[in-house]
Design a protein around this motif. Structure first.
Motif, short mmCIF file in Angstrom:
data_model
loop_
_atom_site.label_atom_id
_atom_site.label_comp_id
_atom_site.label_asym_id
_atom_site.label_seq_id
_atom_site.Cartn_x
_atom_site.Cartn_y
_atom_site.Cartn_z
N ASP A 102 7.33 -1.89 -4.99
CA ASP A 102 7.69 -1.20 -5.75
C ASP A 102 5.98 0.52 -4.97
OD1 ASP A 102 9.53 -0.66 -7.14
OD2 ASP A 102 8.38 -1.22 -8.78
N THR A 103 4.66 -0.98 -4.73
CA THR A 103 3.87 -0.13 -4.44
C THR A 103 3.31 0.69 -2.98
OG1 THR A 103 1.96 -1.16 -6.43
CG2 THR A 103 1.10 -0.26 -4.10
N ALA A 104 4.52 -0.80 -2.34
CA ALA A 104 4.11 -0.54 -0.76
C ALA A 104 5.01 0.35 -0.03
CB ALA A 104 4.49 -2.19 0.07
N LEU A 105 4.32 1.33 1.11
CA LEU A 105 5.06 2.77 1.51
C LEU A 105 5.72 2.07 2.74
CD1 LEU A 105 2.38 4.92 0.90
CD2 LEU A 105 3.90 4.99 -0.42
N ASP A 106 6.01 0.90 3.36
CA ASP A 106 6.11 0.47 4.44
C ASP A 106 6.83 -0.82 4.72
OD1 ASP A 106 6.91 0.11 6.75
OD2 ASP A 106 4.98 0.10 7.96
N GLY A 107 8.38 -0.67 4.20
CA GLY A 107 9.17 -2.22 3.57
C GLY A 107 8.54 -2.90 4.71
N THR A 108 9.00 -2.27 6.04
CA THR A 108 8.91 -3.74 7.25
C THR A 108 7.48 -4.01 7.03
OG1 THR A 108 9.40 -1.69 8.63
CG2 THR A 108 8.66 -3.69 9.95
N GLN A 109 6.42 -3.71 6.16
CA GLN A 109 5.03 -4.32 6.67
C GLN A 109 5.48 -5.49 5.09
OE1 GLN A 109 2.13 -4.04 8.29
NE2 GLN A 109 3.20 -3.43 9.88
N VAL A 110 6.16 -5.45 4.71
CA VAL A 110 6.09 -6.17 3.29
C VAL A 110 7.67 -7.21 3.31
CG1 VAL A 110 7.67 -6.69 1.27
CG2 VAL A 110 6.34 -4.22 1.11
#
Length: 499
Positions: A102-110
């Motif tokens: 929910d916090t991360a803006l870039d799902g690709t990095q997650v």
């Protein structure tokens, strides 16, 4: 660690630690002449500074950390690769990962961070109040120091939380069992204390100089979810208190509450030791109308730390025909234990708002009794009374120990869920497996999904949870606790071998 990740140019992971630096007093010490970009940029930073957006939050007072805790740190060796399994099996582990997503803006990095963690690219993890730290390697063997910050609880918040836990023996027992039941977290929230992180609470700092969650801090979060599964005290340390300090404080508060049970009584309230007979209340009601009604009710009874010991009924006199003395003693002990649990539940703050549990059927209660391990004769009578043999009763007990009546229902009930439920579960399973990992094929029959070619199965219960099963000696056996996430339950079913 996977060979693809190798060792960094100026250091290598050795036995779960980074060879070029060591944890000393809660921080890395590194060689200033190192050539590694991650070491040079990230490992020499002070604890309260970073290149990412996160900073160590809090100050003295309500919003600040409870106290300085020099040396309150735990270091966990690097975990092996996690191919073919989920990163969180417990509900609180899932809540941690949900906060990251929910916090991360870039799902690709997650997603890339999940791959790093799955491949074993996260080194030893240091956990201390307000911060977790590890060295994470990229695919090109570059290593970065990565930190994730979580605000510590203030002294006032810790007081409220510890008082709440000390008032309920069930909460203390759950923590000692390395469990964090939902009602503990809910009671803490009702007291104004948020234990689990939410959106925006996990702040990243990484030597790669990303301002948002990068693959390195995401990998660290995924690795910590595995640690949280095993020990929720890791979260409490991150919030500001180590296990020993916390338990010592709880012991002191519990003793204080036991010595002063009337400290919280309203001024002037009567606290008779004996109850008030109903006939006296009705008789006196008329004479007390002018002064406010009937006399005050007796004070609630004190919490009982443990049930009393059942009396020995054998003695020297032979029992009456048909009386099983051992079984009677067992039932007395069980009654005392249930009374103690019922009293603890009645005295808890959530009791008034919690619906009463449905009554057990005779068959469910027989399995519950069998889970208390009676003597063989009594166990045989319980098995016969439920139409089971000894092996069938043992299997029912396993199911009961994993989830009570709901666990027993998952063992015995076959039914067909709604199509949309199965479609949602299929999508969840597909999202949990990485592209390079082969996804297990499942054959669905009603609420039971069997892994093709393996002795593993998922069962969907009427409670909305997924139950992992393993085939053992020709029978399907419960393999672990249930989960709302089918991927976590499937990971348990596939990896657990000792059932």
């Amino acid at each position: 660690m996977s060979a693809a990740y190798g060792s960094a140019r100026s250091g290598a992971y050795e036995d779960g630690a980074y060879a070029s630096g060591a944890y000393e007093d809660g921080a890395y010490e590194v060689d200033e002449n190192t050539e590694n970009r991650g070491e040079h940029r990230g490992m020499g930073q002070d604890r309260g500074q970073g290149t990412g957006r996160g900073t160590a939050r809090g100050s003295d007072g309500e919003g600040g950390p409870a106290r300085e805790k020099r040396g309150a740190e735990r270091t966990f060796a690097a975990l092996p690769p996690a191919r073919g399994r989920g990163f969180a099996r417990t509900w609180w582990g899932h809540a941690w990962l949900q906060a990251l997503e929910d916090t991360a803006l870039d799902g690709t990095q997650v997603k890339l961070g999940r791959r790093h963690a799955r491949a074993g690219a996260v080194g030893a993890v240091s956990v201390r109040p307000g911060r977790i730290t590890a060295v994470v390697q990229d695919r090109d063997r570059t290593a970065y120091r990565s930190d994730v910050l979580l605000q510590e609880l203030s002294a006032t918040e810790w007081d409220r939380f510890l008082d709440m836990v000390a008032d309920q023996a069930g909460h203390i027992a759950a923590l000692l069992d390395r469990d964090m039941p939902p009602h503990l977290v809910e009671d803490a929230a009702a007291a104004g204390v948020e234990l689990l992180p939410g959106i925006g609470d996990l702040e990243p700092e990484c030597a790669c100089e990303a301002w948002d969650h990068c693959a390195h801090t995401s990998a660290l979060c995924y690795q910590l979810a595995r640690l949280l599964d095993e020990d929720p005290f890791v979260l409490l340390l991150l919030r500001g208190r180590g296990e020993r300090e916390l338990l010592e404080d709880l012991q002191a508060r519990s003793a204080a509450h036991a010595q002063a049970p009337e400290a919280d009584a309203p001024a002037g309230a009567a606290r008779p030791l004996a109850g008030v007979p109903a006939t006296e209340v009705y008789a006196a009601a008329g004479t007390h109308v002018a002064t406010g009604g009937a006399p005050p009710l007796p004070a609630p009874p004190p919490l009982v730390d443990e049930p009393g010991t059942a009396p020995a009924l054998g003695g020297g006199t032979a029992p009456a025909p048909g009386v099983d003395v051992a079984a009677l003693e067992f039932l007395i002990a069980d009654t005392a234990a249930r009374a103690q649990r019922l009293l603890a539940d009645a005295l808890s703050p959530r009791h008034a708002d919690a619906p009463p549990p449905p009554p057990l059927t005779c068959e469910q209660d027989a399995v519950r009794l069998a889970a208390a391990r009676p003597d063989p004769a009594a166990a045989g009578r319980l098995a016969a009374g439920t139409g089971r043999d000894s092996r069938g009763l043992a299997l029912a007990v396993q199911a009961w120990e994993q989830g009570g009546a709901a666990g027993l229902a998952a063992l015995e009930e076959e039914w067909t869920p709604q199509p949309e439920i199965m479609a949602r579960a299929t999508a969840q399973l597909a999202a949990a497996w990485e592209e390079e990992d082969p996804r297990p094929r499942l054959r669905a029959t009603g609420n039971r999904w069997t892994v093709v070619g393996q002795d593993a199965q998922l069962r969907y219960g009427r409670d909305g949870r997924w139950w992992p099963y393993r085939r053992h000696r020709g029978r399907w056996v419960p393999a672990g606790p249930s989960s709302l996430d089918p991927a976590s339950a499937l990971a348990t079913a596939v990896t657990v071998t000792d059932v």
